[in-house]
Motif scaffolding. Structure first.
Motif, short mmCIF file in Angstrom:
data_model
loop_
_atom_site.label_atom_id
_atom_site.label_comp_id
_atom_site.label_asym_id
_atom_site.label_seq_id
_atom_site.Cartn_x
_atom_site.Cartn_y
_atom_site.Cartn_z
N PRO A 27 20.63 93.34 30.13
CA PRO A 27 20.67 93.54 28.83
C PRO A 27 20.63 92.49 27.87
O PRO A 27 20.58 91.71 27.53
CB PRO A 27 22.10 94.27 29.07
N PHE A 28 19.80 93.67 26.46
CA PHE A 28 20.05 93.42 25.64
C PHE A 28 21.31 92.87 25.05
O PHE A 28 22.05 93.51 25.60
CB PHE A 28 19.04 94.28 24.26
N LYS A 29 21.16 91.66 24.73
CA LYS A 29 22.81 90.65 23.41
C LYS A 29 23.31 92.64 22.61
O LYS A 29 22.81 92.57 22.32
CB LYS A 29 22.58 89.80 23.30
N ALA A 30 24.85 92.15 22.47
CA ALA A 30 24.82 92.93 21.41
C ALA A 30 24.65 93.26 20.06
O ALA A 30 24.63 94.52 19.81
CB ALA A 30 26.55 93.13 21.74
N LYS A 31 24.39 91.77 19.86
CA LYS A 31 23.93 91.55 18.27
C LYS A 31 22.82 91.91 18.33
O LYS A 31 22.49 91.86 17.24
CB LYS A 31 23.78 90.03 17.54
N TYR A 32 21.93 92.23 18.90
CA TYR A 32 20.60 93.04 19.39
C TYR A 32 20.39 94.31 17.88
O TYR A 32 19.56 94.21 17.87
CB TYR A 32 19.51 93.23 20.20
N ASN A 33 21.20 95.40 18.41
CA ASN A 33 21.58 96.56 17.98
C ASN A 33 22.00 96.14 16.47
O ASN A 33 22.01 97.19 15.49
CB ASN A 33 22.24 96.89 18.50
N GLU A 34 22.52 95.51 16.43
CA GLU A 34 22.77 95.02 14.64
C GLU A 34 21.74 94.28 14.20
O GLU A 34 21.96 94.21 12.31
CB GLU A 34 23.97 93.82 14.46
N HIS A 124 14.44 92.14 3.42
CA HIS A 124 14.34 91.74 4.82
C HIS A 124 13.41 91.33 5.79
O HIS A 124 12.14 92.51 5.58
CB HIS A 124 15.12 91.61 5.17
N TYR A 125 12.80 90.39 6.53
CA TYR A 125 11.43 90.95 7.24
C TYR A 125 11.71 90.17 8.34
O TYR A 125 12.62 89.94 8.88
CB TYR A 125 10.54 90.01 6.64
N ASN A 126 10.90 91.10 9.22
CA ASN A 126 11.49 90.89 10.74
C ASN A 126 11.26 89.42 11.62
O ASN A 126 12.22 89.34 12.47
CB ASN A 126 10.02 91.32 11.75
N PHE A 127 10.46 88.39 11.08
CA PHE A 127 10.86 87.23 11.42
C PHE A 127 11.97 86.68 11.02
O PHE A 127 12.10 85.89 12.79
CB PHE A 127 9.93 86.41 11.03
N GLU A 128 12.95 87.25 10.54
CA GLU A 128 14.23 86.47 10.66
C GLU A 128 14.88 86.70 12.15
O GLU A 128 16.42 86.40 11.79
CB GLU A 128 14.49 86.63 9.26
N ASN A 129 15.13 87.79 12.10
CA ASN A 129 15.30 88.12 13.82
C ASN A 129 14.93 87.23 14.83
O ASN A 129 16.31 86.93 16.02
CB ASN A 129 15.56 89.55 13.90
N PHE A 130 14.02 86.64 14.54
CA PHE A 130 13.26 86.17 15.70
C PHE A 130 14.68 84.43 15.72
O PHE A 130 14.18 83.74 15.01
CB PHE A 130 12.00 85.57 15.60
N PRO A 131 14.77 83.84 17.10
CA PRO A 131 14.82 83.05 16.72
C PRO A 131 14.05 81.43 16.88
O PRO A 131 15.50 80.89 16.18
CB PRO A 131 14.82 82.14 19.02
N LEU A 132 13.26 81.80 16.90
CA LEU A 132 12.28 80.57 16.01
C LEU A 132 12.28 80.29 15.18
O LEU A 132 11.94 78.90 13.99
CB LEU A 132 10.35 80.79 16.82
#
Length: 266
Positions: A27-34, A124-132
């Motif tokens: 399952p996705f980590k809880a922080k994913y939903n945030e 806010h932009y999507n790339f900020e959510n990625f680990p890279l």
């Protein structure tokens, strides 16, 4: 391209089923939903003969996308056109002027005027959510903030538009009034510039002849004490020669060729 797999529906179903099975097992980590997504991430599956490439678009919302308003009005101006008009005004006026839009609609022009210094770091932009995305390193970048305190005045004859303006531009130094522009009294502003997206006589009609309406607009702007007035109008509109008019290049506004027309009173 040249692949033995050609049924898009089956390929999409197989990919979705695989993601769902993986999510059940891990399952996705809880922080994913945030996380905040400006645009749903898109997964691309490309086939070149027997080779398959899977990738994800992490860019999200276009960097050039404009607009902050939530509520709109009849015959609204595109934000990109409003931004171009503000740049045109800035190139012809000294800093520190007060901007009045007497037929403000939902406030597009004033929004572009007040938001023009807002940097993209406030979005806010999507790339900020990625680990890279090296968030900490990115935060160390110094951004030159040359934000200027601007004052604006908004007026409209429609009460629904007044409500939309207040909602769209909440938090800014903005004075909003309700009434007929042609009945407004002279303003005490020393460095007043008036701007308007005039009715074109199409979606929004005028009781008087449209050419007479345009010239009455410039005459009223002068009576209000403006140093100059700018208007967006079709290039076919006729302006009285007594006004010193300067025109911008022609611009296609939703199929109608328009110009920004400046009249100076100094």
């Amino acid at each position: 391209h040249n692949s033995r797999l050609f049924d898009d529906r089956k390929i999409i179903k197989a990919a979705k089923d695989a993601i769902a099975d993986y999510q059940k097992a891990q399952p996705f980590k809880a922080k994913y939903n945030e996380l905040t997504w400006s645009h749903p991430p898109i997964i691309f599956i490309r086939f070149e003969e027997d080779m398959c490439q899977v990738s994800i678009d992490c860019s999200g919302e276009r960097l050039d996308k404009r607009g902050h308003k939530i509520f709109t009005a009849k015959a609204p101006m595109r934000e990109s056109l409003g931004a171009a008009l503000i740049r045109f005004i800035n190139s012809n006026e000294e800093k520190g002027y007060t901007l009045l839009d007497p037929m403000a609609g939902s406030g597009t022009i004033l929004s572009e005027y007040l938001f023009q210094d807002q940097v993209n770091s406030k979005r806010h932009y999507n790339f900020e959510n990625f680990p890279l995305f090296r968030k900490q390193a990115a935060q160390k970048v110094n951004i030159l903030n040359d934000e200027i305190q601007r004052k604006a005045l908004a007026n409209d004859i429609d009460r629904d538009n007044i409500k939309a303006i207040k909602e769209n531009l909440e938090g800014f130094d903005l004075e909003v009034t309700h009434g007929d522009f042609f009945k407004m009294e002279e303003l005490s502003e020393n460095n007043l510039v008036i701007v308007c997206n005039l009715p074109y006589g199409k979606r929004i009609k005028t009781q008087k002849n449209i050419h007479e309406f345009v010239n009455d607009f410039y005459a009223k702007a002068q009576k209000l004490g403006a140093k100059s007035a700018y208007a967006v109008m079709p290039e076919t509109f006729i302006i009285d020669k007594k006004f010193k008019a300067m025109r911008s290049q022609r611009i296609n506004n939703g199929g109608i060729w328009v110009q920004f027309v400046k009249v100076s009173y100094n």
